[in-house]
Design a protein around this motif. Sequence first.
Motif, PDB file in Angstrom:
ATOM      1  N   TYR A  95      -3.384   3.313   1.335  1.00 36.79           N
ATOM      2  CA  TYR A  95      -4.422   3.145   0.321  1.00 36.79           C
ATOM      3  C   TYR A  95      -3.875   2.339  -0.851  1.00 36.79           C
ATOM      4  O   TYR A  95      -2.674   2.289  -1.101  1.00 36.79           O
ATOM      5  CB  TYR A  95      -4.943   4.502  -0.166  1.00 36.79           C
ATOM      6  N   ILE A  96      -4.796   1.725  -1.569  1.00 33.31           N
ATOM      7  CA  ILE A  96      -4.507   0.957  -2.775  1.00 33.31           C
ATOM      8  C   ILE A  96      -5.563   1.316  -3.817  1.00 33.31           C
ATOM      9  O   ILE A  96      -6.763   1.289  -3.522  1.00 33.31           O
ATOM     10  CB  ILE A  96      -4.534  -0.563  -2.502  1.00 33.31           C
ATOM     11  N   THR A  97      -5.113   1.634  -5.023  1.00 26.33           N
ATOM     12  CA  THR A  97      -6.032   1.954  -6.118  1.00 26.33           C
ATOM     13  C   THR A  97      -5.929   0.882  -7.184  1.00 26.33           C
ATOM     14  O   THR A  97      -4.827   0.571  -7.656  1.00 26.33           O
ATOM     15  CB  THR A  97      -5.708   3.328  -6.724  1.00 26.33           C
ATOM     16  N   THR A  98      -7.063   0.335  -7.552  1.00 26.08           N
ATOM     17  CA  THR A  98      -7.132  -0.716  -8.565  1.00 26.08           C
ATOM     18  C   THR A  98      -7.785  -0.143  -9.814  1.00 26.08           C
ATOM     19  O   THR A  98      -8.923   0.354  -9.754  1.00 26.08           O
ATOM     20  CB  THR A  98      -7.944  -1.917  -8.062  1.00 26.08           C
ATOM     21  N   SER A 125      -4.164  -6.295   0.127  1.00 24.41           N
ATOM     22  CA  SER A 125      -3.026  -5.654   0.781  1.00 24.41           C
ATOM     23  C   SER A 125      -3.251  -5.432   2.270  1.00 24.41           C
ATOM     24  O   SER A 125      -2.313  -5.035   2.975  1.00 24.41           O
ATOM     25  CB  SER A 125      -2.720  -4.315   0.108  1.00 24.41           C
ATOM     26  N   GLY A 174      -8.347  -4.916  -4.025  1.00 20.29           N
ATOM     27  CA  GLY A 174      -7.622  -3.978  -3.179  1.00 20.29           C
ATOM     28  C   GLY A 174      -7.481  -4.454  -1.740  1.00 20.29           C
ATOM     29  O   GLY A 174      -6.511  -4.106  -1.058  1.00 20.29           O
ATOM     30  N   PRO A 178       0.825  -1.231   0.000  1.00 23.80           N
ATOM     31  CA  PRO A 178       0.000   0.000   0.000  1.00 23.80           C
ATOM     32  C   PRO A 178       0.847   1.264   0.000  1.00 23.80           C
ATOM     33  O   PRO A 178       1.989   1.279   0.487  1.00 23.80           O
ATOM     34  CB  PRO A 178      -0.810  -0.139   1.299  1.00 23.80           C
ATOM     35  N   THR A 190     -10.571   2.686  -5.027  1.00 24.34           N
ATOM     36  CA  THR A 190      -9.533   3.007  -4.054  1.00 24.34           C
ATOM     37  C   THR A 190      -9.996   2.552  -2.679  1.00 24.34           C
ATOM     38  O   THR A 190     -11.106   2.911  -2.238  1.00 24.34           O
ATOM     39  CB  THR A 190      -9.216   4.513  -4.036  1.00 24.34           C
TER      40      THR A 190
END
Length: 399
Positions: A272-275, A357, A354, A263, A288
């Motif tokens: 955060y993680i954006t796919t 993670s 997402g 992340p 996100t």
Amino acid sequence: MILKRIGGLIEPLKVICVQNVQCVGAFSYGFEASRSISTTGINLLEIGAESEGHDKKNISKAMKAYLERAREHDEFMKKQREEYQIGKRHLANMMGEDPETFTQGDVDNAIEYLFPSGLFEKKARPFMKPPEEVFPQRKAAEFDETGRPHHFLFYTGRPNFYQVLHDTVQHINDLYKFEDVMISKNLRPDKNLELDLSGYQWISKTDLEAKLVERIGDKDYDSLINALERLCNLPYSYKAKDFILQFKKPLMNQIQNFDVPKPKYDSEGRAYITTYECRRKAAKGDVTVRTPGTGKITINGQGITYFQDVQSREQLLFPLIFTNMQNKVDIECNVADGGYSGQAGAIRWGIAWGLRSFVDQETIEKMRLAGLLTKDVRTRERKKPGQQGARRKFTWKKR
């Protein structure tokens, strides 16, 4: 009757005394005499041979039929194996492959390519499998010509089942001994070699009966599974992995392992993680996932009420409920095109992708088995010219 000790065992010896004979011959059960002893017109070895031949002549008709059926079945399976090997070599030559390295998977792909079939039922399509998979298994001959059983557990009624139990206990005892040796050397089991059976389940009672070619009860099945579970829980169970996997089957074939991205962190210090490229039917978007959060979901600047039907809302919440993360992350989605069903499916896949993670490896494996990490690539099939629809035909009228 005289008792004689042979190799720690006491066996009876039959002593045959004949008049006008200077020596006495002793014949023990299970081995032949080392020399022949002639008497007045009588050879004792010939008598033994005649008695042995007499026993062979007295084999019952049922035993002869039993042995004949077993022999015919063995010859039939041998012939089928030879034909399968010949067919596989021909198939490899047709596909331009090396017959020596042509696997069963290559055979299936070649059959599908050379003999395409539109039949829905897979069992109705052409195939070529080893004869052991096509013809039902049968027990081999369990008796010899004298009626003696081959298997030492024959009189238990289920020799194959009790053989598996015997082997399981043997593996447990061997691992106990190995563990004692390692403890005496102050060595501990390597965690990197720990047996990982995630994604596998025990074969069912029906499959076990087919494997053993015997009928077993529910209580016997539970006893075997408990013994195998005990074997799996031992610290050095990885040494018996091949034996354990004989009674395990994968829940789903894992084709590819994807690396879980690390992340990133925003200005507020939240991970955060954006796919991107979240697709379903004609819909596409990006999702996100931020943590820590309160469970807030934003879709194109609106809340979850963006979707009016309950089914689409349940699609969004399912990955969060499945991983127990519904009140621990915030979701921000941007989606366009397609209908509500396609958009909900695209967002659901983006959320699940997402969440990898922020959960442990075991939860990721459960998500994979539940189908959350598999992208649904199905789309509407186009209409064909000259037809009423994608598959539907116009009504044909002769007159």
